[in-house]
Design an enzyme around this catalytic site. Structure first.
Site, short mmCIF file in Angstrom:
data_model
loop_
_atom_site.label_atom_id
_atom_site.label_comp_id
_atom_site.label_asym_id
_atom_site.label_seq_id
_atom_site.Cartn_x
_atom_site.Cartn_y
_atom_site.Cartn_z
N GLY A 12 3.41 -24.48 -28.31
CA GLY A 12 4.08 -25.64 -27.44
C GLY A 12 5.75 -25.92 -27.56
O GLY A 12 5.85 -26.95 -27.47
N SER A 13 5.49 -24.32 -28.48
CA SER A 13 7.85 -25.28 -27.34
C SER A 13 8.40 -25.15 -26.55
O SER A 13 8.62 -26.03 -25.52
CB SER A 13 8.44 -24.00 -28.46
OG SER A 13 7.96 -22.49 -27.41
N ILE A 92 -8.43 -17.45 -20.08
CA ILE A 92 -8.19 -16.55 -19.19
C ILE A 92 -9.04 -17.59 -18.57
O ILE A 92 -10.38 -17.96 -18.63
CB ILE A 92 -9.39 -15.18 -18.90
CG1 ILE A 92 -8.52 -13.75 -20.06
CG2 ILE A 92 -9.74 -14.65 -17.65
CD1 ILE A 92 -9.04 -12.63 -19.95
N LEU A 93 -9.29 -17.52 -16.92
CA LEU A 93 -8.88 -19.04 -16.22
C LEU A 93 -9.83 -17.78 -15.34
O LEU A 93 -9.43 -16.25 -14.05
CB LEU A 93 -8.19 -19.63 -15.56
CG LEU A 93 -7.65 -20.89 -16.45
CD1 LEU A 93 -6.70 -21.40 -16.13
CD2 LEU A 93 -8.57 -22.12 -17.18
N ASN A 107 1.75 -20.13 -14.17
CA ASN A 107 1.46 -19.88 -15.69
C ASN A 107 2.77 -18.32 -16.10
O ASN A 107 4.07 -18.11 -15.17
CB ASN A 107 0.34 -18.57 -15.77
CG ASN A 107 0.50 -17.37 -16.36
OD1 ASN A 107 0.34 -18.30 -18.17
ND2 ASN A 107 0.23 -16.09 -17.14
N HIS A 109 4.47 -16.38 -19.06
CA HIS A 109 3.93 -14.68 -19.43
C HIS A 109 5.51 -13.65 -19.79
O HIS A 109 6.60 -14.29 -19.99
CB HIS A 109 3.31 -14.14 -18.39
CG HIS A 109 2.58 -12.61 -19.03
ND1 HIS A 109 1.52 -12.50 -19.93
CD2 HIS A 109 3.12 -10.58 -19.30
CE1 HIS A 109 1.53 -11.45 -20.45
NE2 HIS A 109 1.74 -10.59 -20.22
N SER A 136 7.74 -13.84 -17.00
CA SER A 136 7.80 -14.24 -15.76
C SER A 136 6.72 -14.94 -15.43
O SER A 136 6.48 -16.18 -16.74
CB SER A 136 6.80 -12.92 -15.04
OG SER A 136 7.29 -11.47 -15.32
N THR A 141 -3.91 -16.43 -10.40
CA THR A 141 -4.53 -15.79 -9.37
C THR A 141 -6.04 -15.75 -10.16
O THR A 141 -5.83 -15.65 -11.77
CB THR A 141 -4.78 -14.69 -8.29
OG1 THR A 141 -4.47 -13.72 -9.49
CG2 THR A 141 -4.08 -14.71 -7.35
N LEU A 144 -5.89 -11.34 -13.51
CA LEU A 144 -5.16 -11.48 -15.20
C LEU A 144 -3.47 -11.62 -14.95
O LEU A 144 -2.96 -9.75 -14.90
CB LEU A 144 -5.57 -10.60 -16.89
CG LEU A 144 -5.06 -11.17 -18.04
CD1 LEU A 144 -4.87 -12.49 -17.84
CD2 LEU A 144 -4.44 -10.27 -19.03
N ASP A 145 -2.78 -11.84 -15.17
CA ASP A 145 -1.25 -12.04 -15.53
C ASP A 145 -1.06 -11.17 -13.24
O ASP A 145 -0.04 -10.37 -14.21
CB ASP A 145 -0.91 -11.49 -16.42
CG ASP A 145 -1.18 -12.25 -17.32
OD1 ASP A 145 -0.92 -13.42 -17.40
OD2 ASP A 145 -1.12 -11.49 -18.45
#
Ligand code: GAR
Length: 216
Positions: A12-13, A92-93, A107, A109, A136, A141, A144-145
């Site tokens: 959580g930084s 992963i959502l 997100n 990344h 990034s 979506t 993934l990424d």
């Protein structure tokens, strides 16, 4: 002020960098909830330190990915939020949730996408003797990424960089760039055209898609 939810899985930084930016009005928004899928995430302690409400939705309690997503959707729906930040969120959502919040969920990344989606990005950059590494920030979506890119931060990999040093340098870039991007989203200076899938930037904005070089 925009209502923001930050989702985390670990240290959580980045969450703390966002909290500090909100508290010092560098972000025109407030974090209404921190959500963690990991009950042991250190980020929960950071959220507590700043008295931010925390919701733990432990993915281990759901046998199916979709069931976890459904609980998450229900919780987010009830909050009526403007922006969801995945800051070190390592699940992963699925299609349901990513479609529902398309244009509202971003997100962070740790790679110069489309290079190195997924895990172990720093190791891959080092092993491949890449000249540059970076971060990034993109709209989410189901792929993934791979959602529309908003901004990237880039550093030169130095000869003395081992994994630990490289991660620390990447974190610095993240802590600088992510709050700036969030603020521009809060001010509507950046938004997604959900029909064309193009990221739109206000004319006056310097922060655009070409990678920003950090000399740390
Ligand atoms: C960050 O470096 C972020 O880019 C990465 O996890 C780290 C979380 O650090 N995210 C991913 O790898 C997502 N695919 P933090 O918990 O200290 O903010």
């Amino acid at each position: 002020m925009k209502k923001i939810v930050v989702m985390i899985s670990g240290s959580g930084s980045n969450l703390e960098a966002i909290i500090k930016a909100c508290n010092s009005r560098k972000i025109y928004g407030e974090i209404v909830f921190v959500i963690s899928n990991n009950p042991d995430a250190y980020g929960i302690e950071r959220a507590k330190k700043y008295s931010i409400p925390i919701k733990i939705i432990d993915h281990n309690k759901y046998s199916k990915r979709d069931d976890f997503d459904d609980v998450l959707v229900k919780f987010l729906d009830d909050l009526d939020i403007d922006l969801i930040i995945l800051a070190g969120f390592m699940r992963i959502l699925g299609e349901n949730i990513t479609q529902k919040f398309y244009g509202k969920m971003i997100n962070l990344h740790p790679s110069l996408l489309p290079l190195y989606p997924g895990l172990n990005t720093h190791t891959q950059a080092l092993n491949n003797k890449d000249k540059y590494h970076g971060i990034s920030i993109h709209f989410v979506t189901a792929k993934l990424d791979a959602g529309p890119l908003i901004a990237q931060g880039k550093i030169l990999i130095k000869a003395e960089d081992d994994l630990e040093k490289l991660i620390a340098r990447i974190h610095k870039v993240e802590h600088d760039l992510l709050p700036k991007v969030i603020n521009e989203l809060c001010l509507n200076n950046i938004y997604l055209n959900c029909e064309t899938h193009k990221v739109m930037y206000s004319d006056k904005l310097e922060l655009k898609m070409s990678p920003i070089y950090f000399n740390n």
